[in-house]
Design a protein around this motif. Structure first.
Motif, mmCIF file in Angstrom:
data_model
loop_
_atom_site.group_PDB
_atom_site.id
_atom_site.type_symbol
_atom_site.label_atom_id
_atom_site.label_comp_id
_atom_site.label_asym_id
_atom_site.label_seq_id
_atom_site.Cartn_x
_atom_site.Cartn_y
_atom_site.Cartn_z
ATOM 1 N N UNK B 40 0.781 -1.081 -0.027
ATOM 2 C CA UNK B 40 0.034 0.320 -0.330
ATOM 3 C C UNK B 40 1.161 1.147 0.162
ATOM 4 N N UNK B 51 -6.635 6.028 -2.171
ATOM 5 C CA UNK B 51 -5.718 5.135 -1.717
ATOM 6 C C UNK B 51 -6.631 4.134 -0.364
ATOM 7 N N UNK B 52 -7.562 4.308 -0.497
ATOM 8 C CA UNK B 52 -8.510 3.213 0.524
ATOM 9 C C UNK B 52 -8.606 2.516 -0.791
ATOM 10 N N UNK B 55 -5.058 -0.031 -0.663
ATOM 11 C CA UNK B 55 -5.327 -0.720 0.765
ATOM 12 C C UNK B 55 -5.964 -1.658 0.665
ATOM 13 N N UNK B 56 -7.156 -1.906 0.484
ATOM 14 C CA UNK B 56 -8.370 -3.213 -0.126
ATOM 15 C C UNK B 56 -7.376 -4.397 -0.539
ATOM 16 N N UNK B 59 -3.160 -5.265 1.374
ATOM 17 C CA UNK B 59 -3.907 -6.068 2.082
ATOM 18 C C UNK B 59 -4.479 -7.218 1.827
#
Lengths: 183, 339
Positions: B40, B51-52, B55-56, B59
């Motif tokens: 991320x 960004x959200x 990261x999903x 991750x």
């Protein structure tokens, strides 16, 4: 795969559900996934600070609280608890069903009447299942302060329930149940 | 202080708006779809929305890779020549040595009044599961094993009609030699089954009895080549795969489990979707090899989170170390829905 990724993967896999539920108790359904993702962005950034063992989850909740405090202007907050309880579909009928629903609604309404800082303490204890020491970690305060806030929040919840009961409940069954559990 | 905390939990616990949240489960890692492990990009300042999403994906990628290693490289600890199997459940043993039956009866009592799942007969029953099996073919030249993950979804309407969708991922081989030797389809597939009312009576048209003794007899009506207690245990897994149980029905199932000879409480754990649970198991060699059969139950309301099989003392001709998990199933959703 680096150690950081391995550790992040472990944390993500083990605690994704905990964090999503934490967020879901505080913001509207449509924003839960986005905010949960944001929490893990911060977790990734601060991975080197992450504690081990039992202290990890309270640390994650602390991050989630800070993300939520930043996001609250943007995201929609969760419905009032009483609204949520009232919206639950009917359960298979039982003899005490109506009384049980009334008790839950009374309790939820009492919860909704509290100040946000009391509600947050109650959420952390009742739904995140934290001890007073862990609540202290999440809130960033001393253990004694956390213990005091927990005691105070419970007392205010019971007071709010009594006040509601005097107005709304016939027979005060929720109050009786709460007092019975207290004994 | 503990008394205060407990009192708050008793008052507020049942009102938890996320109590029944199933989507909190992280999908179990799949061996396919190993994707780039781009970290991320948290240190770079991307626009927030991007960004959200990053990261999903990031991750998920990390988790997929972390889990994918288990079988794409046969696991860091799997000796050469062994098929890769999932890590054993991490179970924390109980501090108090209460008998399994006592614990299961207590969980059954809670399940009965849990109000979970919502809904009632007359609605459509919906089940979503993730399954993982170790399939092996054994001949004189050796054993070839493949990992077979699949997703199973079932809709069963009130009149008994319904459909199921099984999405099987391509089997995972340790080597090209194994792939060439494998006698069977090596591609992924999606199979849809539809049936009309009364066409699948094998899977019980009527609701299960809510009395434990009646339920035990009812489960034993199914033809089975197995002996007890595995026979009842397997009938319960069949029931769980095909029916969404009402709280009273689930309580009866738990009471039947409580009385199965050899049932043990192992301790607290997290299932393979990361959900907290309690593990109960029995051991049997009824299927040919000494095997531990484990149910994982939700700690509060006795929901069935999953079950799995683990070889305990002998692998026979299977090319797996001992102990090894050879199958698991997790229930991601079990609920009543509108048709």
């Amino acid at each position: 795969m680096g150690d950081g990724q391995t550790r992040f993967g472990h944390i993500y896999r083990r605690h994704y559900g905990d964090i999503r539920r934490f967020v879901g108790r505080r913001v509207a359904e449509g924003d839960v996934d986005d905010v949960t993702a944001e929490v893990f962005v911060v977790v990734w950034r601060r991975l080197s600070e992450s504690p081990a063992g039992d202290r990890l989850l309270p640390w994650l909740y602390g991050i989630a609280r800070r993300v939520l405090s930043n996001e609250f202007r943007r995201v929609r907050r969760a419905h009032a608890l009483a609204e949520h309880v009232a919206a639950q579909p009917a359960e298979p009928a039982g003899t005490d069903h109506a009384a049980a629903v009334a008790d839950r609604l009374a309790m939820a309404a009492a919860f909704d009447r509290l100040r946000e800082d009391d509600r947050e303490v109650l959420r952390l204890v009742a739904w995140e299942n934290l001890t007073s020491a862990e609540v202290a970690t999440v809130l960033g305060c001393a253990r004694t302060t956390a213990a005091m806030r927990i005691n105070r929040a419970r007392r205010r919840l019971l007071d709010a329930l009594r006040r509601g009961a005097s107005r709304e409940l016939r027979g005060g069954s929720a109050v009786a149940a709460a007092e019975g559990a207290k004994r | 202080m503990k008394h205060t905390e407990q009192h708050i939990r008793e008052l507020m616990g049942p009102l938890d708006p996320m109590r029944d949240d199933e989507r909190a489960a992280v999908p179990p890692p799949h061996p396919t779809g190993i994707i780039d492990t781009e970290q991320p990009a948290a240190r770079r300042h991307r626009p927030r929305a991007r960004t959200r999403r990053a990261v999903l994906a990031g991750a998920a990628a990390t988790v997929l890779v972390a889990g994918g290693l288990v079988w794409t490289t046969a696991g860091p600890n799997a000796p050469e020549g062994y098929a890769a199997t999932p890590p054993l459940l991490e179970i924390t043993p109980p501090q108090r040595d209460l008998p399994a039956a006592e614990r299961l009866h207590a969980i059954a009592d809670r399940a009965e009044v849990s109000g979970v799942p919502k809904g009632a007969p007359g609605q459509t029953e919906y089940i979503k599961m993730e399954n993982w099996y170790l399939h092996s073919q054994i001949d004189n030249s050796g054993t070839v094993s493949v990992i077979q993950p699949s997703t199973f979804r079932l809709w069963r309407h009130a009149d008994g009609s319904g459909r199921s969708v099984i999405r099987a991922q391509p089997p995972q081989f340790r080597s090209e030699a194994g792939r060439e030797k494998w006698a069977g389809d090596t591609s992924g597939s999606e199979r849809v089954h539809r049936w009309g009312a009364g066409e699948r009576t094998y899977y019980w048209d009527e609701r299960p009895p809510v009395d434990a003794d009646a339920l035990r007899r009812w489960l034993r009506q199914r033809p089975s080549g197995q002996t007890e207690p595995l026979r009842t245990f397997s009938a319960i897994t069949d029931l769980l795969r095909n029916r969404v149980l009402l709280p009273q029905e689930r309580a009866a199932v738990l009471r039947v489990l409580a009385e199965l000879p050899g049932m043990r409480y192992n301790g607290t754990t997290r299932d393979r979707a990361g959900r907290p649970g309690r593990a109960f198991s029995l051991e049997s060699d009824g299927s040919g090899l000494p095997t531990r059969y484990t149910f994982i139950l939700g700690p509060d309301n006795g929901r069935f989170l999953g079950y799995e099989e683990m070889l305990t003392t002998s692998a026979g001709k299977l090319n797996v170390p001992i102990p090894s998990v050879i199958s698991y199933s997790i229930f991601l959703e079990r609920k009543f829905v509108e048709r």
